[in-house]
Write an enzyme that holds these catalytic residues in place. Structure first.
Site, short mmCIF file in Angstrom:
data_model
loop_
_atom_site.label_atom_id
_atom_site.label_comp_id
_atom_site.label_asym_id
_atom_site.label_seq_id
_atom_site.Cartn_x
_atom_site.Cartn_y
_atom_site.Cartn_z
N LEU A 33 12.47 17.60 2.51
CA LEU A 33 13.81 17.03 2.43
C LEU A 33 14.76 17.73 3.39
O LEU A 33 15.56 17.09 4.08
CB LEU A 33 14.34 17.12 0.99
CG LEU A 33 13.76 16.09 0.00
CD1 LEU A 33 13.95 16.55 -1.43
CD2 LEU A 33 14.39 14.72 0.21
N HIS A 67 8.42 17.35 -18.93
CA HIS A 67 8.25 15.93 -18.61
C HIS A 67 6.79 15.62 -18.33
O HIS A 67 6.07 16.43 -17.75
CB HIS A 67 9.09 15.55 -17.39
CG HIS A 67 10.56 15.63 -17.64
ND1 HIS A 67 11.48 15.81 -16.63
CD2 HIS A 67 11.28 15.55 -18.79
CE1 HIS A 67 12.70 15.83 -17.15
NE2 HIS A 67 12.60 15.68 -18.45
N GLY A 103 16.74 16.20 6.91
CA GLY A 103 18.18 16.15 7.11
C GLY A 103 19.00 16.12 5.84
O GLY A 103 20.23 16.02 5.89
N GLY A 115 -20.33 25.31 -9.57
CA GLY A 115 -21.54 25.59 -8.78
C GLY A 115 -21.27 26.55 -7.65
O GLY A 115 -22.03 27.50 -7.40
N THR A 139 22.40 15.61 -29.02
CA THR A 139 22.02 16.66 -29.95
C THR A 139 23.27 17.40 -30.44
O THR A 139 24.09 17.83 -29.64
CB THR A 139 21.07 17.66 -29.28
OG1 THR A 139 19.88 16.98 -28.89
CG2 THR A 139 20.70 18.79 -30.23
N ASP A 154 -22.35 16.45 -14.10
CA ASP A 154 -21.08 17.17 -14.30
C ASP A 154 -19.95 16.17 -14.42
O ASP A 154 -19.89 15.20 -13.65
CB ASP A 154 -20.81 18.13 -13.14
CG ASP A 154 -21.66 19.38 -13.22
OD1 ASP A 154 -22.40 19.51 -14.22
OD2 ASP A 154 -21.61 20.21 -12.29
N ARG A 211 25.36 26.84 -23.35
CA ARG A 211 25.07 25.50 -23.86
C ARG A 211 26.33 24.65 -23.83
O ARG A 211 27.45 25.17 -23.84
CB ARG A 211 24.55 25.60 -25.30
CG ARG A 211 23.93 24.29 -25.84
CD ARG A 211 22.59 24.00 -25.24
NE ARG A 211 21.83 23.05 -26.05
CZ ARG A 211 21.58 21.80 -25.70
NH1 ARG A 211 22.02 21.35 -24.55
NH2 ARG A 211 20.87 20.99 -26.47
#
Length: 1092
Positions: free
Chosen positions: A770, A751, A774, A67, A348, A216, A379
């Site tokens: 963070l 994730h 400290g 809107g 894997t 809506d 890898r």
């Protein structure tokens, strides 16, 4: 991901179809969808109300505040709607930072109403329950509803009532509307729960004297609940965020993902970009995207995606070829780079996945060179050395610039190399090979004798730091501060033999006195024992059908490792929590519905059980205990020194990144004391602070590493703990997902919980908080190792950490299968086969994939040619084989084979027994004359004997000519089966020398007796010799060998089996009883002296 946005049309369809309320919900199912190709005349026929009512039109493409943006057409007739759409449909527009094309619109009836009739309602999920927000003033100008709205929390497993809604939410609502709104909100909440919504907003919700109107609506549902809600949802389409197109390649990968137990994700950000990624692992994929954006590549980043969860070689090939196809469609003036990255895998097989990528690179080598693509690979994990070797080889053989690195290189270093910010080393240092760790080449001592001879059945004393489970009735039980020790015992739910063997090998190399796995639970088999290795010895672990038996027989177990599937993990976890002995449960499965996870969390908090997961690899306490596949294979356990404790404890969301932390910490400090991957879901069973506070209270932990990520606010609790002095040990922290704020449209990372719903949930905001609190926060993940080194060195300098002398671990024998995988041993195979290979993604018949078998339409004859003769036979040969099967299929119930089958069937025997009974009669006298006829006729023909000489010789030798003679048919009553075959062979075979020779023999034999004809067995035998010798597919020796080894009799056996099965089914269908042969058909001839 779990929470996925749905279109407004889908959301309203769910609401109209399933809501249960006494409130009169108006305009149910009255909406029409408009796209560029829409025929308005047809639309009006389908929805006649479009011609009679005033209308509202708006885009339905996950756009917020339509809107305010002027994207809602109000109070129009149908022609007005068409006119309004002319300037908007298929036009590009900008919404925030996102630029996209308006292509999907929704038309609904216009609802005339007053401002005071508009309300706002929203329901959203949180860890502790679901919040209902309500404001008595809805609409476009609702403003900051978080600040203004009334809020009601419905806790997990709690019920909503109309009274609580009226009391808590509707205080400012006119009395006339309270009952209607309370009923509607209760119905809406129940709908929200039943259909597994995670977010549902209606603004405005209009209430008039006629009823309730949903104007809506915006909504998200938990996509992982599909298996529970399929019947109610139907086939749901999840539209992409506005500004990002839905590409068919994304749908293709999503389909692969749905059909696989692995995780395959692909999001196209900029198909014209020059930087492409193919990253293994949900957490690692975010870290690589972060690093690319940090180094200035955000505008050139073409895609986001991941492959993880041990995809097969074929699945990886399909994923890789999709990306290579996309990146080789448009050239870039600066060329392109492909970053094939990943953390250190836990389970894997890197070599297997890389072989799939290598196949794709070979297939696309020409376009890759044309587009000047440079490939960078990094890898680690099981068999990664072999994977890197094959990757390096493909670079050399194709000429594509390809740079390969292993665990000796920091995970994201290849990004700097690819973007020109870091030099590419000419000769990267070679990491030790798996075999160097697992073979006893160092002369390290064996396990102490006590470890090798301990009795596994001895009950050990309970660990001292295990908490008491006694508490006041109804009060939550305190959770254990130490999860694992050297005496921790576990039960594994699921037949995860590889994971269990990995745990036992870890136990052995840690010099544990006995295995950490006491038993397994697997409901799909009966109780039995499963064999495993304990060092050099073989041991038996019990497997139970039900949990109660396992718990009764193993009272010392306090950990459950739950490998149940996403469909059964909830039930098995809730069942486990009934047993007070269990203190910790690790839930491995990914894709458990959030509502189920929250119920698990509530029950665990009440019972004092620690939950690790869901969607996790688990955790590890070096020298003590590891969960399932955590830490990877034994070579990584040894390389990362996880067989003994260090001084650094970490907590991560990502399982793959936890293994990367093991590597970084082992290279920069004295090693890991404990590490936990809490899982990537939105509501993990335990949160960062649960573990950080445990580490704070554990004397052996001297510093803490936290790897957070975008989404959620748990990291702020760490900030609070540091500021309040509850956390005093050094904390090194980094939140991944910093790239999210740089993208123009929303991207859901690997994730389920990696999505910021507000500014405070972004990785950048949390990193900043963070640092201000400290914690030690690097500038990027690239610098994480340097910060850890700096903090560790400072602690060593202060004497807080005194590095211990390194003691070599005992060696563990390598499993035969893994030694073979690494190419360290060889052994002659017990069997050889050259006709079929079922090991790959697709079944192969004699080198021909099964899909090609069907595409080529070679039929049953062609398939038989592949499996019996290892040849693709000519079309006429395939037809001849099929004709032979048809004419030999049956010859009535009187012949010995059919008779035996019928007698056996009537004796009540099964199909296989009855069929076998009939087949056992086949031999020289019945049906088995094909080979013998082929041999006799071909030997006579090859030796140059005339037909008359052949007949005379067989008569002189007193032998029958195989394939000559018939009990019923004769020269005057020919066998039509032979006639049909003869016509076909004469028309299609290039040569019929052997058949002509047999027909000359028939002329001689029938002149003596009219029934001595060339019968169907003889005909097929000699015609097959002609086929083998003249079709061009066989040498003379090969053709003779197939006759010699009995291939031709196989035609009769296969064909007649069809008839025998028919007779069996016929007798069963006719319900025939036991057969007894009549006396009058038996001649009893006894010796005379016996009859007297």
């Amino acid at each position: 991901m779990s929470a996925k946005a749905i279109s407004e049309q889908t959301g309203k369809e769910f609401l109209y179809k399933h809501i249960c309320t006494s409130a009169a919900v108006q305009n149910r199912f009255r909406y029409a969808n408009v796209k560029a190709e829409t025929d308005f005349d047809q639309l009006a026929k389908e929805h006649p109300w479009l011609l009679t009512e005033r209308l509202v039109v708006k885009p339905d493409q996950l756009i917020k505040r339509r809107g305010k943006l002027g994207l809602v057409g109000v109070n129009l007739d149908l022609s007005g709607v068409r006119e309004w759409l002319k300037t908007r449909l298929m036009r590009e527009t900008t919404v925030g930072k996102a630029k996209g094309v308006l292509k999907n619109f929704l038309i609904e009836p216009f609802v005339a109403h007053k401002q005071e009739e508009e309300f706002y309602v929203c329901i959203y999920a949180s860890r502790e329950g679901d919040y209902i927000l309500f404001h008595h003033e809805g609409g476009v100008d609702v403003g900051d509803v978080d600040a203004k709205a009334k809020k009601l929390l419905i806790g997990v497993d709690e019920k909503i009532s109309e009274d609580s809604v009226k009391k808590e939410l509707l205080t400012h609502v006119p009395n006339d509307n309270k009952a209607v709104l309370a009923s509607f909100i209760v119905g809406l909440f129940n709908l929200y729960e039943d259909l597994f919504f995670t977010y549902l907003e209606i603004n405005p919700l209009v209430v008039t004297k006629d009823g309730v109107y949903v104007l809506d609506m915006a909504a998200k549902i938990d996509a992982t609940a599909d298996y529970l809600c399929k019947a109610k949802w139907g086939d749901v389409e999840f539209p992409p965020p506005f500004g990002r197109e839905a590409y068919p390649e994304e749908a293709y990968i999503a389909d692969l993902d749905a059909k696989s137990g692995a995780s395959l994700k692909l999001t196209l950000l900029n198909p014209r970009g020059r930087i492409w990624t193919m990253v293994a692992g949900g957490g690692a994929s975010v870290v690589y995207s972060d690093t690319i954006c940090d180094l200035g590549g955000v505008n050139e980043l073409a895609n986001y995606g991941e492959y993880s969860g041990a995809p097969s070689e074929q699945q990886t090939y399909d994923y890789a070829k999709t990306i290579l196809s996309l990146m080789t469609r448009e050239k870039h003036p600066d060329g392109k780079v492909l970053i094939i990255g990943g953390s250190i895998a836990n389970f894997t097989n890197v070599a297997a996945t890389f072989k799939g990528i290598v196949r794709a690179i070979r297939d696309y080598q020409v376009p890759l060179k044309e587009h000047e693509v440079t490939i960078f690979v990094r890898r680690g994990g099981p068999n990664y050395q072999e994977g890197l070797r094959v990757m390096g080889e493909v670079g050399k053989t194709t000429g594509i610039p390809l740079h390969v690195f292993g665990t000796e290189t920091h995970m994201t270093a290849i990004v700097g190399m690819a973007l020109g910010h870091r030099a590419i080393p000419n000769q990267p240092p070679a990491a030790a090979h798996t075999a160097n760790f697992l073979l006893n080449s160092s002369g390290s001592p064996g396990t102490p004798a006590s470890s090798r001879t301990a009795s596994f059945s001895d009950n050990k004393a309970k660990v001292e730091d295990s908490p008491s489970k006694k508490a006041k009735a109804g009060a939550p039980i305190a959770k254990a501060t130490s999860l694992f020790s050297k005496h921790t015992k576990s039960i594994v739910w699921g037949m995860q033999t590889r994971a269990v063997q990995g745990m036992l090998d870890f136990d052995y190399v840690c010099s544990r006195e006995e295995p950490s796995v006491a038993a397994m639970v697997y409901p799909f088999t009966g109780d039995h024992k499963q064999k495993y290795y304990w060092g050099h010895k073989e041991i038996l672990l019990p497997v139970y059908k039900n949990m109660s038996d396992a718990m009764k027989k193993h009272p010392d177990v306090d950990v459950l490792i739950n490998f149940a599937s996403l469909r059964s993990a909830f039930d098995s976890t809730m069942e486990t929590m009934q047993y007070p002995q269990i203190q910790t449960i690790a839930i491995i499965a990914e894709g458990i519905p959030e509502a189920h996870t929250r119920k698990i969390i509530k029950a665990a908090d009440k019972k004092g059980v620690n939950i690790i997961g869901p969607a996790t690899v688990g955790g590890i306490k070096p020298g003590c205990f590891k969960i399932g596949n955590t830490g990877g294979m034994l070579d990584n356990i040894l390389a990362s020194k996880l067989y003994r404790p260090g001084s650094v404890a970490y907590v991560s969301r990502s399982g793959g990144m936890s293994n990367e932390l093991n590597n970084i910490i082992s290279r920069t400090t004295d090693g890991v004391f404990e590490g936990v991957a809490i899982g990537g879901d939105r509501y993990p069973g335990s949160v960062f602070t649960d573990h950080v506070l445990r580490y704070q209270d554990t004397p052996g932990v001297k510093m803490i590493v936290v790897l957070g990520e975008i989404g959620g606010t748990e990291e702020y609790k760490i900030c609070q703990g540091i500021k309040q002095g509850r956390i005093t040990k050094p904390v090194v922290s980094w939140c991944i997902g910093t790239c999210a704020t740089m993208f123009s449209s929303e991207v859901q990372f690997g994730h389920a919980g990696a999505c910021a719903n507000q500014a405070s949930e972004t990785a950048s905001a949390k990193n900043k908080a963070l640092k201000e609190a400290g914690a030690f926060v690097p500038k990027s993940f690239d610098e994480l190792g340097e910060i850890i080194t700096s903090v560790y060195d400072d602690l060593v300098a202060k004497g807080v950490i005194v590095p211990a002398e390194e003691m070599p671990p005992p060696t563990v024998p390598m499993d035969y299968s893994w030694a073979r995988e690494l190419g360290l041993i060889r052994k002659p195979a017990s069997f050889m086969t050259s006709i079929c290979d079922e090991r790959g993604q697709e079944l192969i018949y004699a080198g021909m994939p099964i899909t090609e078998v069907f595409k080529s339409e070679i039929g049953l004859g062609g398939t038989l040619g592949l499996l019996w003769f290892q040849r693709r036979l000519p079309r006429y040969a395939c037809q001849f084989i099929e004709m032979c099967l048809m004419v030999t299929a049956d010859h009535g119930p009187a012949v010995s084979g059919a008779h035996n089958t019928i007698v056996c069937a009537r004796a009540g025997k099964d199909l296989i027994s009855s069929l076998t009974s009939g087949l056992l009669t086949i031999g020289d006298r019945f049906g088995g004359a094909l080979d013998a006829a082929a041999k006799q006729f071909s030997n006579a023909f090859d030796s140059g004997m005339l037909p008359m000489e052949f007949v005379n010789k067989m008569k002189k030798d007193g032998k029958l000519i195989m394939g000559i003679g018939h009990r019923v048919k004769s020269i005057n009553n020919p066998d039509m089966r032979v006639q049909i075959l003869k016509d076909f062979v004469k028309q299609h075979f290039p040569s019929t020398q052997m058949l002509d020779y047999a027909l000359d023999v028939e002329k001689i034999t029938t002149s003596k007796k009219p029934n001595l004809i060339l019968n169907v067995d003889g005909f097929i035998g000699v015609a097959f010799v002609d086929l083998l010798r003249t079709c061009g597919g066989f040498t003379r020796d090969e053709a003779d060998e197939f006759v010699e080894i009995g291939a031709l009799n196989g035609i009769f056996v296969l064909g007649r089996s069809m008839g025998f099965i028919g007779h069996y089914l016929d007798q069963k269908r006719l319900k025939q009883g036991l057969y007894r042969h009549p006396w009058d058909d038996i001649s009893y001839v006894l010796p005379e002296h016996m009859s007297m």
